[in-house]
Design a protein around this motif. Sequence first.
Motif, short mmCIF file in Angstrom:
data_model
loop_
_atom_site.label_atom_id
_atom_site.label_comp_id
_atom_site.label_asym_id
_atom_site.label_seq_id
_atom_site.Cartn_x
_atom_site.Cartn_y
_atom_site.Cartn_z
N SER A 353 0.82 -1.21 0.00
CA SER A 353 0.00 0.00 0.00
C SER A 353 0.85 1.27 0.00
O SER A 353 0.36 2.34 -0.32
CB SER A 353 -1.00 -0.01 1.16
OG SER A 353 -0.28 0.00 2.35
N THR A 354 2.12 1.17 0.33
CA THR A 354 2.99 2.35 0.28
C THR A 354 3.74 2.42 -1.05
O THR A 354 3.88 3.48 -1.65
CB THR A 354 4.02 2.30 1.44
OG1 THR A 354 3.33 2.00 2.64
CG2 THR A 354 4.76 3.62 1.59
N PHE A 355 4.24 1.27 -1.49
CA PHE A 355 5.15 1.29 -2.65
C PHE A 355 4.49 0.83 -3.95
O PHE A 355 5.13 0.87 -5.00
CB PHE A 355 6.39 0.44 -2.34
CG PHE A 355 7.16 0.95 -1.16
CD1 PHE A 355 8.10 1.96 -1.31
CD2 PHE A 355 6.92 0.46 0.11
CE1 PHE A 355 8.79 2.45 -0.22
CE2 PHE A 355 7.61 0.95 1.22
CZ PHE A 355 8.55 1.95 1.05
N GLY A 356 3.25 0.35 -3.88
CA GLY A 356 2.52 -0.03 -5.09
C GLY A 356 2.60 -1.52 -5.39
O GLY A 356 3.63 -2.15 -5.16
N SER A 357 1.48 -2.06 -5.92
CA SER A 357 1.44 -3.50 -6.15
C SER A 357 2.29 -3.94 -7.34
O SER A 357 2.99 -4.94 -7.26
CB SER A 357 0.00 -3.96 -6.33
OG SER A 357 -0.65 -3.13 -7.25
N PRO A 375 -6.98 -5.87 -4.75
CA PRO A 375 -6.90 -5.11 -6.00
C PRO A 375 -5.52 -4.48 -6.14
O PRO A 375 -4.75 -4.46 -5.18
CB PRO A 375 -7.95 -4.03 -5.78
CG PRO A 375 -7.97 -3.81 -4.30
CD PRO A 375 -7.64 -5.12 -3.68
N SER A 376 -5.24 -3.93 -7.35
CA SER A 376 -3.92 -3.33 -7.51
C SER A 376 -3.90 -1.97 -6.82
O SER A 376 -4.93 -1.34 -6.59
CB SER A 376 -3.57 -3.22 -8.99
OG SER A 376 -4.49 -2.39 -9.62
N GLN A 377 -2.71 -1.56 -6.50
CA GLN A 377 -2.54 -0.38 -5.64
C GLN A 377 -1.43 0.50 -6.22
O GLN A 377 -0.33 0.00 -6.49
CB GLN A 377 -2.17 -0.89 -4.24
CG GLN A 377 -1.82 0.16 -3.23
CD GLN A 377 -3.07 0.76 -2.61
OE1 GLN A 377 -4.03 0.05 -2.32
NE2 GLN A 377 -3.06 2.07 -2.45
#
Length: 452
Positions: A353-357, A375-377
């Motif tokens: 959730s901080t660095f992206g999926s 889901p993607s983040q």
Amino acid sequence: LPLDVQEEIECLYEFVPEVEKHFEVVDKIGEGTFSSVFLAKLREYPNVDQMFALKHIIPTSHPSRIEGELRCLLEIGGCDNVMGVELCMRNKDHVVIVMQYFPHEKFQDYILHMSITDVHDYIKNLLIALRRVHMYDVIHRDVKPSNFLYDRKTKRYALVDFGLAHKAPVTRSSNKSTPSVKTSLTRKQGLLTESKKENTNTCSPDSKVDSQDSLSPDNKSRQYTPDINPTAYAKKLKSPRRLLLAKRALLAKEKQDTRVVSKRSSSSRYVPKACQCFGKPQVCSLCTARSNQNAPRAGTPGFRSPEVLIKCPDQSTAVDIWSAGVIFLSLLSGRYPFFRANDDMTALAQIVSTFGSEQVKEAAKACGKHVICCPSQAPVNLKTMCMRLRSAPLSKATSKKFLKIDPEAESSWKRMPDSAFDLLSKLLDLNPLTRISAEEALKHEFFSEKVF
Ligand code: ADP
Ligand code: MG
């Protein structure tokens, strides 16, 4: 002194009578998972002002762990912000490590008093300590504020607690560039090798790991076959020889899986077949029956790097650099702990959730792992996030604790240089193979900024 501390001191004297002979233990200063640390002064030399920290290691600690800790203190410690050892006393299974006492405060008590210049100096000194440790190809494995002591008055620093340290199974090439290091590596080749003999690439049995995850002595992580889809893997390989080798490796793996499955469900005969769930957000029965992947995961939740969380067996000193990055993130955002998780999956979700999926997936791929995020983040902008957290109102409890924040320190946070965030993103590079080393980080422009 409180009664329970007095009792503990009496017990210490009883366990190791030599302690009482030479030291007057005056207080207890710390307690970790594997030890109690006491403050003491010399009995025979009352005029000596130097105080000592006596670390009484719990008697159930594995001897190889104690040996490893002592070797690190002895061979690496004593310079470059790394704690050294003065003396060690043992009586039966009780071991007491004597170090110079290092006055320090708790991280949570000074974090918000620090100016950006203090943070600059703190991170620089942490990296100096890590550069020293990594020169020896040793991973500290438990880099966190309570193991990096900071004396705000004298601006001194000390990296302590080598209880989880071990020789890196994978060497980062940049570590060996300095000639002096090569010399010391040859000279100190004995470092940790004895315990390594018994316990190849392992965390010690009693380290901060789940027992099922700690590597057993016969588990050689270098013989790791990545979890791959056989058909996809075969397609990738063009040369017939490589194909043959790959087939052999897969056959061996299938045999291993068969053994595990047949052990678990002896009633039904197991017929090996291709896995059905690869790349899908589900786990097929073939995969649930696979043996666990073993990889070292010693350390403290919240400071574990992505490669530790996704169980990469080939870990390097980059593990410590990630932890240093998490400390830097705490300091820049003014939030401690920054990540708080009870299990590895939650910790990984917080990283996602901080660095992206997509970014986490890519980094996992570089380690031979396939991560599915749903889901993607999207990644957050670290600078925007830190600035927002810094300017957000403090909770009631925190503002009560930090009643008098130096206005100069507070206003210094309005001038956070971009170079700080560039360094932060390099320390918190999700891919351990491209993550900056301590030596490289010390040459980063953040440390040559004129404002500090
Ligand atoms: P553990 O393995 O139990 O975490 P540590 O070596 O980290 O043991 O010591 C626990 C605590 O004791 C530290 O967090 C620190 O507060 C204190 N401590 C350890 N070594 C020293 C020292 N040399 N001087 C002062 N305090 C120390
Ligand atoms: Mg500790």
